[in-house]
Design a protein around this motif. Structure first.
Motif, mmCIF file in Angstrom:
data_model
loop_
_atom_site.group_PDB
_atom_site.id
_atom_site.type_symbol
_atom_site.label_atom_id
_atom_site.label_comp_id
_atom_site.label_asym_id
_atom_site.label_seq_id
_atom_site.Cartn_x
_atom_site.Cartn_y
_atom_site.Cartn_z
ATOM 1 N N GLN A 8 -13.240 49.917 128.026
ATOM 2 C CA GLN A 8 -12.807 50.967 128.933
ATOM 3 C C GLN A 8 -11.540 50.533 129.666
ATOM 4 O O GLN A 8 -11.370 49.358 129.987
ATOM 5 N N VAL A 9 -10.663 51.486 129.928
ATOM 6 C CA VAL A 9 -9.559 51.251 130.848
ATOM 7 C C VAL A 9 -10.075 51.521 132.246
ATOM 8 O O VAL A 9 -10.547 52.622 132.536
ATOM 9 N N LEU A 29 -12.084 62.021 129.291
ATOM 10 C CA LEU A 29 -13.342 62.710 129.580
ATOM 11 C C LEU A 29 -14.488 61.737 129.397
ATOM 12 O O LEU A 29 -14.628 61.105 128.346
ATOM 13 N N THR A 30 -15.332 61.580 130.433
ATOM 14 C CA THR A 30 -16.429 60.617 130.402
ATOM 15 C C THR A 30 -17.658 61.202 129.702
ATOM 16 O O THR A 30 -17.728 62.404 129.406
ATOM 17 N N ASP A 31 -18.667 60.338 129.462
ATOM 18 C CA ASP A 31 -19.921 60.788 128.850
ATOM 19 C C ASP A 31 -20.638 61.804 129.728
ATOM 20 O O ASP A 31 -21.439 62.615 129.241
ATOM 21 N N GLU A 32 -20.361 61.755 131.042
ATOM 22 C CA GLU A 32 -20.993 62.696 131.974
ATOM 23 C C GLU A 32 -20.221 64.011 132.064
ATOM 24 O O GLU A 32 -20.578 64.899 132.858
ATOM 25 N N GLY A 33 -19.180 64.141 131.265
ATOM 26 C CA GLY A 33 -18.391 65.373 131.266
ATOM 27 C C GLY A 33 -17.410 65.468 132.414
ATOM 28 O O GLY A 33 -16.913 66.561 132.721
ATOM 29 N N GLU A 34 -17.104 64.330 133.045
ATOM 30 C CA GLU A 34 -16.151 64.313 134.152
ATOM 31 C C GLU A 34 -14.752 63.965 133.652
ATOM 32 O O GLU A 34 -14.591 63.081 132.814
ATOM 33 N N HIS A 35 -13.776 64.673 134.180
ATOM 34 C CA HIS A 35 -12.390 64.352 133.871
ATOM 35 C C HIS A 35 -11.899 63.262 134.835
ATOM 36 O O HIS A 35 -12.074 63.381 136.045
ATOM 37 N N LYS A 36 -11.297 62.207 134.272
ATOM 38 C CA LYS A 36 -10.782 61.102 135.073
ATOM 39 C C LYS A 36 -9.293 60.924 134.798
ATOM 40 O O LYS A 36 -8.821 61.127 133.677
ATOM 41 N N HIS A 37 -8.576 60.502 135.826
ATOM 42 C CA HIS A 37 -7.121 60.343 135.719
ATOM 43 C C HIS A 37 -6.712 59.031 136.384
ATOM 44 O O HIS A 37 -6.990 58.819 137.573
ATOM 45 N N THR A 62 -4.024 47.297 134.853
ATOM 46 C CA THR A 62 -5.385 47.791 135.022
ATOM 47 C C THR A 62 -6.078 46.838 135.989
ATOM 48 O O THR A 62 -5.443 45.960 136.576
ATOM 49 N N ARG A 63 -7.386 46.984 136.107
ATOM 50 C CA ARG A 63 -8.127 46.109 137.022
ATOM 51 C C ARG A 63 -8.034 44.649 136.596
ATOM 52 O O ARG A 63 -7.958 43.745 137.440
ATOM 53 N N ALA A 82 -13.584 51.582 140.123
ATOM 54 C CA ALA A 82 -14.394 52.775 140.359
ATOM 55 C C ALA A 82 -14.282 53.792 139.229
ATOM 56 O O ALA A 82 -15.180 54.610 139.030
ATOM 57 N N VAL A 83 -13.165 53.757 138.505
ATOM 58 C CA VAL A 83 -12.931 54.731 137.442
ATOM 59 C C VAL A 83 -12.743 54.001 136.123
ATOM 60 O O VAL A 83 -12.002 53.016 136.041
ATOM 61 N N GLY A 84 -13.461 54.464 135.092
ATOM 62 C CA GLY A 84 -13.315 53.894 133.755
ATOM 63 C C GLY A 84 -13.175 54.994 132.719
ATOM 64 O O GLY A 84 -13.851 56.025 132.804
ATOM 65 N N ILE A 85 -12.286 54.781 131.740
ATOM 66 C CA ILE A 85 -12.044 55.776 130.697
ATOM 67 C C ILE A 85 -12.185 55.116 129.337
ATOM 68 O O ILE A 85 -11.542 54.096 129.055
ATOM 69 N N ASP A 86 -13.056 55.682 128.475
ATOM 70 C CA ASP A 86 -13.186 55.218 127.092
ATOM 71 C C ASP A 86 -12.072 55.830 126.246
ATOM 72 O O ASP A 86 -11.770 57.026 126.373
#
Length: 334
Positions: A301-302, A260-268, A280-281, A308-312
């Motif tokens: 971040q992964v 879950l990002t700081d913006e409240g978005e779920h990333k996978h 990873t990148r 385009a996608v990063g996860i803490d």
């Protein structure tokens, strides 16, 4: 595409082409496999064999019983236990299972799909499972054997597969024509259109497939939740920085990092690429645990390969199936 085959000792190759190599083993049993290996990703193939080994071993009392992966349970049948001493005669054409000087099973090399060794440092370490059809090309099963010298058994079987592949390529491709490609995916044998079959198992793929699986690496980690849907994962991610690793319930064998990002978005993020490498990148890792530990310890971040996608990775969401929190990464982001 040309695929260079490994060099095989001529005397060994000659033996495999003629009488074959005989090895003693315990034939423990078999499990029907309803799905073709060719439709599965590599990690799922390994997991199917691993679960079959564990299941047969537990049925005959060689290890503790445990719950089967629910995806695997849908594609395998009822265990048939045997547990008797046999001679395995391995040649470039066929593996013969012989009990008390009587031939009881024949498995043509061209109908071999996949093989994998039991888990290291467990009661299944000396066991080996291979998926093959019978001489008529049906009844796909995972056959489980146990051997004191399991590595020799694997080496002889790989040698037989390679000699079979070399002979098939020589027969199907005259010197004036390009070599046929040979898959290194461990998938099932294919036809050239004339009815002749060749094995798709090469030394590289077979040895790779005998490594401990990704599942064995992550199964006891606090952040690993097993088979979990995207919606169920998102329901567990409450605070930015929460993360977990799961196995996709839609694509068997795909391991996914959800956060879950700081913006409240779920990333996978899918953690294995098309060659089953943990990437990873920015870099490649030996396994998923190494990837998680590296990013936690370095407070990074992964990121996906595209960036385009990063996860803490701040807080691992504990799995209900994990017995203790001891395997959770200790460093956290402040």
């Amino acid at each position: 595409m040309n695929t260079k085959m490994p060099t095989i000792d001529p005397a060994f190759a000659s033996e495999l082409r003629s009488s074959g190599v005989s090895l003693s083993a315990m034939y423990l049993g078999s499990v029907p496999v309803m799905e073709s290996m060719s439709v599965m990703v590599g990690e799922m193939r390994t997991q199917v064999v691993s679960e079959c080994i564990q299941l047969v071993a537990s049925k005959i009392g060689l290890c503790e019983d445990r719950e089967i992966n629910p995806i695997v349970s849908r594609i395998i049948g009822e265990v048939k236990t045997e547990n008797y001493l046999v001679d395995l005669n391995i040649s470039a054409k066929m593996v013969k299972v012989i009990k008390n000087n009587r031939l009881i099973q024949r498995h043509p090399v061209t109908y071999f799909s996949f093989g994998s060794q039991g888990q290291k440092d467990t009661p299944t370490e000396k066991m080996f499972g291979y998926i093959a059809k019978n001489k008529d090309g049906n009844d796909r099963r995972c056959h489980i054997v146990s051997s004191k010298d399991v590595q020799k058994l694997i080496d002889v079987l790989v040698g037989a597969i390679n000699v079979s592949t070399i002979d098939a390529r020589a027969k199907l491709n005259p010197p004036s024509t390009p070599d046929a490609s040979v898959s290194s995916s461990g998938s099932e044998g294919t036809s050239d259109g004339s009815g002749a079959r060749r094995s798709n198992l090469s030394r590289q793929s077979f040895v790779t497939n005998c490594r401990p699986s990704v599942h064995e690496d992550v199964k006891d980690k606090i952040w690993y939740h097993g088979n979990l849907s995207r919606d169920d994962a998102q329901a567990l991610l409450i605070t930015p920085g929460d993360y977990l690793v799961r196995q996709s319930d839609n694509t068997p064998g795909k391991f996914v990092l959800s956060g879950l990002t700081d913006e409240g978005e779920h990333k996978h993020l899918i953690l294995l690429d098309h060659l089953n490498r943990v990437r990873t990148r920015d870099r490649q890792f030996n396994n998923i645990s190494e990837l998680i530990d590296y990013h936690v310890q370095n407070k990074m971040q992964v990121r996906s390969e595209s960036g385009a996608v990063g996860i803490d990775l701040i807080r691992p969401v504990p799995s209900a199936q994990t017995p203790t929190p001891s395997s959770a990464p200790s460093p956290t982001l402040s």
